[in-house]
Design a protein around this motif. Structure first.
Motif, PDB file in Angstrom:
ATOM      1  N   PRO A 120       4.436   5.278  -6.292  1.00 36.67           N
ATOM      2  CA  PRO A 120       3.172   4.880  -5.659  1.00 36.67           C
ATOM      3  C   PRO A 120       2.098   5.939  -5.878  1.00 36.67           C
ATOM      4  CG  PRO A 120       4.756   5.602  -3.998  1.00 36.67           C
ATOM      5  CD  PRO A 120       5.506   5.548  -5.299  1.00 36.67           C
ATOM      6  N   HIS A 121       0.871   5.528  -5.759  1.00 37.12           N
ATOM      7  CA  HIS A 121      -0.241   6.460  -5.877  1.00 37.12           C
ATOM      8  C   HIS A 121      -0.183   7.460  -4.718  1.00 37.12           C
ATOM      9  CE1 HIS A 121      -4.433   7.866  -5.791  1.00 37.12           C
ATOM     10  NE2 HIS A 121      -4.455   7.565  -7.087  1.00 37.12           N
ATOM     11  N   PRO A 122      -0.550   8.720  -4.941  1.00 42.79           N
ATOM     12  CA  PRO A 122      -0.497   9.710  -3.839  1.00 42.79           C
ATOM     13  C   PRO A 122      -1.268   9.266  -2.602  1.00 42.79           C
ATOM     14  CG  PRO A 122      -0.824  10.827  -5.927  1.00 42.79           C
ATOM     15  CD  PRO A 122      -0.912   9.366  -6.219  1.00 42.79           C
ATOM     16  N   TRP A 123      -2.389   8.582  -2.775  1.00 41.67           N
ATOM     17  CA  TRP A 123      -3.143   8.125  -1.599  1.00 41.67           C
ATOM     18  C   TRP A 123      -2.323   7.145  -0.781  1.00 41.67           C
ATOM     19  CZ3 TRP A 123      -4.631   3.498   0.381  1.00 41.67           C
ATOM     20  CH2 TRP A 123      -5.622   3.504   1.391  1.00 41.67           C
ATOM     21  N   ALA A 124      -1.660   6.196  -1.488  1.00 39.54           N
ATOM     22  CA  ALA A 124      -0.846   5.209  -0.778  1.00 39.54           C
ATOM     23  C   ALA A 124       0.312   5.879  -0.055  1.00 39.54           C
ATOM     24  CB  ALA A 124      -0.332   4.164  -1.764  1.00 39.54           C
ATOM     25  N   ALA A 125       0.954   6.829  -0.718  1.00 44.40           N
ATOM     26  CA  ALA A 125       2.070   7.536  -0.074  1.00 44.40           C
ATOM     27  C   ALA A 125       1.591   8.292   1.162  1.00 44.40           C
ATOM     28  CB  ALA A 125       2.725   8.484  -1.080  1.00 44.40           C
ATOM     29  N   HIS A 126       0.403   8.879   1.069  1.00 43.88           N
ATOM     30  CA  HIS A 126      -0.128   9.627   2.222  1.00 43.88           C
ATOM     31  C   HIS A 126      -0.442   8.690   3.382  1.00 43.88           C
ATOM     32  CE1 HIS A 126      -2.391  12.620   4.466  1.00 43.88           C
ATOM     33  NE2 HIS A 126      -3.406  11.765   4.539  1.00 43.88           N
ATOM     34  N   GLU A 127      -1.093   7.570   3.109  1.00 42.33           N
ATOM     35  CA  GLU A 127      -1.462   6.654   4.190  1.00 42.33           C
ATOM     36  C   GLU A 127      -0.240   5.995   4.811  1.00 42.33           C
ATOM     37  OE1 GLU A 127      -4.377   6.232   5.587  1.00 42.33           O
ATOM     38  OE2 GLU A 127      -5.247   7.726   4.252  1.00 42.33           O
ATOM     39  N   LEU A 128       0.759   5.695   3.978  1.00 42.26           N
ATOM     40  CA  LEU A 128       1.977   5.077   4.522  1.00 42.26           C
ATOM     41  C   LEU A 128       2.765   6.042   5.407  1.00 42.26           C
ATOM     42  CD1 LEU A 128       3.188   3.005   1.455  1.00 42.26           C
ATOM     43  CD2 LEU A 128       2.540   2.102   3.702  1.00 42.26           C
ATOM     44  N   SER A 129       2.509   7.337   5.242  1.00 48.00           N
ATOM     45  CA  SER A 129       3.196   8.307   6.101  1.00 48.00           C
ATOM     46  C   SER A 129       2.747   8.187   7.553  1.00 48.00           C
ATOM     47  CB  SER A 129       2.951   9.732   5.594  1.00 48.00           C
ATOM     48  OG  SER A 129       1.585  10.098   5.724  1.00 48.00           O
ATOM     49  N   PHE A 130       1.602   7.558   7.776  1.00 49.30           N
ATOM     50  CA  PHE A 130       1.117   7.338   9.145  1.00 49.30           C
ATOM     51  C   PHE A 130       1.513   5.962   9.682  1.00 49.30           C
ATOM     52  CE2 PHE A 130      -1.854  10.362   7.264  1.00 49.30           C
ATOM     53  CZ  PHE A 130      -1.836  11.368   8.205  1.00 49.30           C
ATOM     54  N   GLY A 131       2.277   5.226   8.891  1.00 52.01           N
ATOM     55  CA  GLY A 131       2.718   3.910   9.334  1.00 52.01           C
ATOM     56  C   GLY A 131       1.974   2.794   8.600  1.00 52.01           C
ATOM     57  N   GLU A 132       2.612   1.664   8.509  1.00 53.91           N
ATOM     58  CA  GLU A 132       2.021   0.535   7.791  1.00 53.91           C
ATOM     59  C   GLU A 132       0.781  -0.006   8.493  1.00 53.91           C
ATOM     60  OE1 GLU A 132       4.466  -2.616   6.541  1.00 53.91           O
ATOM     61  OE2 GLU A 132       5.848  -1.365   5.387  1.00 53.91           O
ATOM     62  N   SER A 133       0.706   0.110   9.805  1.00 55.36           N
ATOM     63  CA  SER A 133      -0.468  -0.409  10.514  1.00 55.36           C
ATOM     64  C   SER A 133      -1.727   0.323  10.084  1.00 55.36           C
ATOM     65  CB  SER A 133      -0.268  -0.276  12.025  1.00 55.36           C
ATOM     66  OG  SER A 133       0.827  -1.053  12.453  1.00 55.36           O
ATOM     67  N   ALA A 134      -1.648   1.642  10.011  1.00 58.08           N
ATOM     68  CA  ALA A 134      -2.809   2.420   9.573  1.00 58.08           C
ATOM     69  C   ALA A 134      -3.117   2.139   8.106  1.00 58.08           C
ATOM     70  CB  ALA A 134      -2.554   3.909   9.800  1.00 58.08           C
ATOM     71  N   TYR A 135      -2.047   1.954   7.319  1.00 60.57           N
ATOM     72  CA  TYR A 135      -2.231   1.695   5.893  1.00 60.57           C
ATOM     73  C   TYR A 135      -2.965   0.375   5.674  1.00 60.57           C
ATOM     74  CZ  TYR A 135      -0.777   0.453   1.113  1.00 60.57           C
ATOM     75  OH  TYR A 135      -0.747   0.069  -0.199  1.00 60.57           O
ATOM     76  N   TRP A 136      -2.531  -0.687   6.340  1.00 63.73           N
ATOM     77  CA  TRP A 136      -3.172  -1.994   6.138  1.00 63.73           C
ATOM     78  C   TRP A 136      -4.521  -2.087   6.844  1.00 63.73           C
ATOM     79  CZ3 TRP A 136      -1.893  -4.669   2.228  1.00 63.73           C
ATOM     80  CH2 TRP A 136      -0.581  -4.639   1.733  1.00 63.73           C
ATOM     81  N   ALA A 137      -4.746  -1.234   7.843  1.00 60.74           N
ATOM     82  CA  ALA A 137      -6.081  -1.177   8.442  1.00 60.74           C
ATOM     83  C   ALA A 137      -7.105  -0.704   7.415  1.00 60.74           C
ATOM     84  CB  ALA A 137      -6.067  -0.266   9.669  1.00 60.74           C
ATOM     85  N   GLN A 138      -6.687   0.251   6.558  1.00 60.17           N
ATOM     86  CA  GLN A 138      -7.570   0.689   5.472  1.00 60.17           C
ATOM     87  C   GLN A 138      -7.857  -0.476   4.515  1.00 60.17           C
ATOM     88  OE1 GLN A 138      -8.967   3.656   5.020  1.00 60.17           O
ATOM     89  NE2 GLN A 138      -7.959   4.832   6.626  1.00 60.17           N
ATOM     90  N   HIS A 139      -6.849  -1.288   4.270  1.00 64.98           N
ATOM     91  CA  HIS A 139      -7.029  -2.446   3.386  1.00 64.98           C
ATOM     92  C   HIS A 139      -8.010  -3.444   3.983  1.00 64.98           C
ATOM     93  CE1 HIS A 139      -5.965  -6.649   2.405  1.00 64.98           C
ATOM     94  NE2 HIS A 139      -5.894  -6.217   1.158  1.00 64.98           N
ATOM     95  N   ASP A 140      -7.823  -3.735   5.290  1.00 68.10           N
ATOM     96  CA  ASP A 140      -8.674  -4.742   5.924  1.00 68.10           C
ATOM     97  C   ASP A 140     -10.115  -4.270   6.050  1.00 68.10           C
ATOM     98  OD1 ASP A 140      -6.404  -6.280   6.147  1.00 68.10           O
ATOM     99  OD2 ASP A 140      -5.986  -5.687   8.225  1.00 68.10           O
ATOM    100  N   ALA A 141     -10.332  -2.968   6.128  1.00 68.26           N
ATOM    101  CA  ALA A 141     -11.699  -2.461   6.218  1.00 68.26           C
ATOM    102  C   ALA A 141     -12.466  -2.786   4.938  1.00 68.26           C
ATOM    103  CB  ALA A 141     -11.683  -0.960   6.482  1.00 68.26           C
ATOM    104  N   GLY A 142     -11.805  -2.739   3.803  1.00 69.59           N
ATOM    105  CA  GLY A 142     -12.409  -3.139   2.539  1.00 69.59           C
ATOM    106  C   GLY A 142     -13.575  -2.296   2.081  1.00 69.59           C
TER     107      GLY A 142
END
Length: 213
Positions: free
Chosen positions: A127-149
Motif C-alpha cells: 500500500p501507499h505510505p499515506w494509506a498505511a499511515h491513515e489505516l493505523s488510526f483505524g478504518e473509520s478515520a481512513y474512510w472519513a478522508q475518502h468521504d471528505a473528497g
C-alpha cells in the motif's frame, strides 16, 4: 385680280382612318388588352420553360439523424446516454518503480489544473505510505478522508471496491498476485470518469487486460 391657288386634294389612300366604315366593310374588332402571357410551348428539339415544381418537404439532417435508430440500440432504454469510456494511458515502469511513476503522474495532474479530490490512486502490491499511515488510526478515520473528497485518496486492490468514482484513477502495478492486478484494474476502469492511468510492466498489464478485465 389674283387667282387663288387651288387647294391640293389629298388622295383617299393618304388620308387617315375614317370615322365611319365604308359601305360594305365591317368595323375592325377592338384588340383585347394584353394580359399575362402563357408559358411558351416547347420548340421542337428544345425543352420549353417549365414551371419549377414545389420543393419536397425534407426533414433536416440533424432531425433525421436524431430520429434514425442508432446501431445496437433498441427500446426506450437506449435513449439514455451510455457512460463515456475513460481515456486510457499506460506508463511503462518496473514493479519497483511503479509507485514512483504513479506519484509523478499525480504531480503532473495537479500541475495541469486537476484538484486533489479528482484523483484516486490504487496499488496492487504494497500500500501507499499515506494509506498505511491513515489505516493505523483505524478504518473509520481512513474512510472519513475518502468521504471528505478534498485530497488524493490512496487504496490497495482489496479496498478499491469501496472507493467512489473520481474523474482520474491512477493504478500502480507495484507487485502482488495476478488476481490483485486484475481486481485493481477492474475497479479502476469502472471508477475512472475521464482518465485512467496505469503504471507498470506493459506485458503484465496487457496480459491482465487480455484476460477480460
Amino acid at each position: 385680280m389674283p387667282l387663288i391657288p387651288e387647294e391640293p386634294q389629298i388622295h383617299e389612300k393618304a388620308q387617315g382612318p375614317r370615322a365611319t366604315p365604308a359601305s360594305g366593310r365591317t368595323a375592325p374588332t377592338p384588340r383585347p388588352v394584353p394580359g399575362p402571357r402563357p408559358a411558351a410551348p416547347p420548340r421542337p428539339g428544345r425543352p420549353g420553360p417549365t414551371r419549377p415544381a414545389p420543393p419536397a418537404q425534407r426533414a433536416s439532417r440533424d432531425a433525421s439523424a436524431s430520429a434514425a435508430p442508432q446501431p445496437g440500440s433498441s427500446g426506450p432504454a437506449a435513449a439514455a446516454a451510455a457512460p463515456a469510456t475513460p481515456q486510457f494511458q499506460l506508463i511503462p515502469a518496473s514493479p519497483e518503480g511503479a509507485l514512483d511513476a504513479a506519484e509523478e503522474a499525480v504531480d503532473l495532474l495537479l500541475d495541469s489544473g486537476r484538484t486533489p479530490g479528482d484523483v484516486l490512486v490504487i496499488t496492487t502490491g504494497e500500500p501507499h505510505p499515506w494509506a498505511a499511515h491513515e489505516l493505523s488510526f483505524g478504518e473509520s478515520a481512513y474512510w472519513a478522508q475518502h468521504d471528505a473528497g478534498d485530497d488524493v485518496f490512496y487504496a490497495d486492490a482489496a479496498l478499491a471496491a469501496r472507493a467512489a468514482s473520481r474523474p482520474v484513477v491512477v493504478v500502480a502495478v507495484n507487485g502482488g498476485p495476478e488476481a490483485a492486478a486484475a481486481t485493481a484494474l477492474s475497479a479502476a476502469h469502472s471508477r475512472a470518469g475521464a482518465l485512467l492511468i496505469v503504471c507498470g510492466d506493459p506485458q503484465r498489464i496487457n496480459s491482465v487486460l487480455g484476460a477480460g478485465v
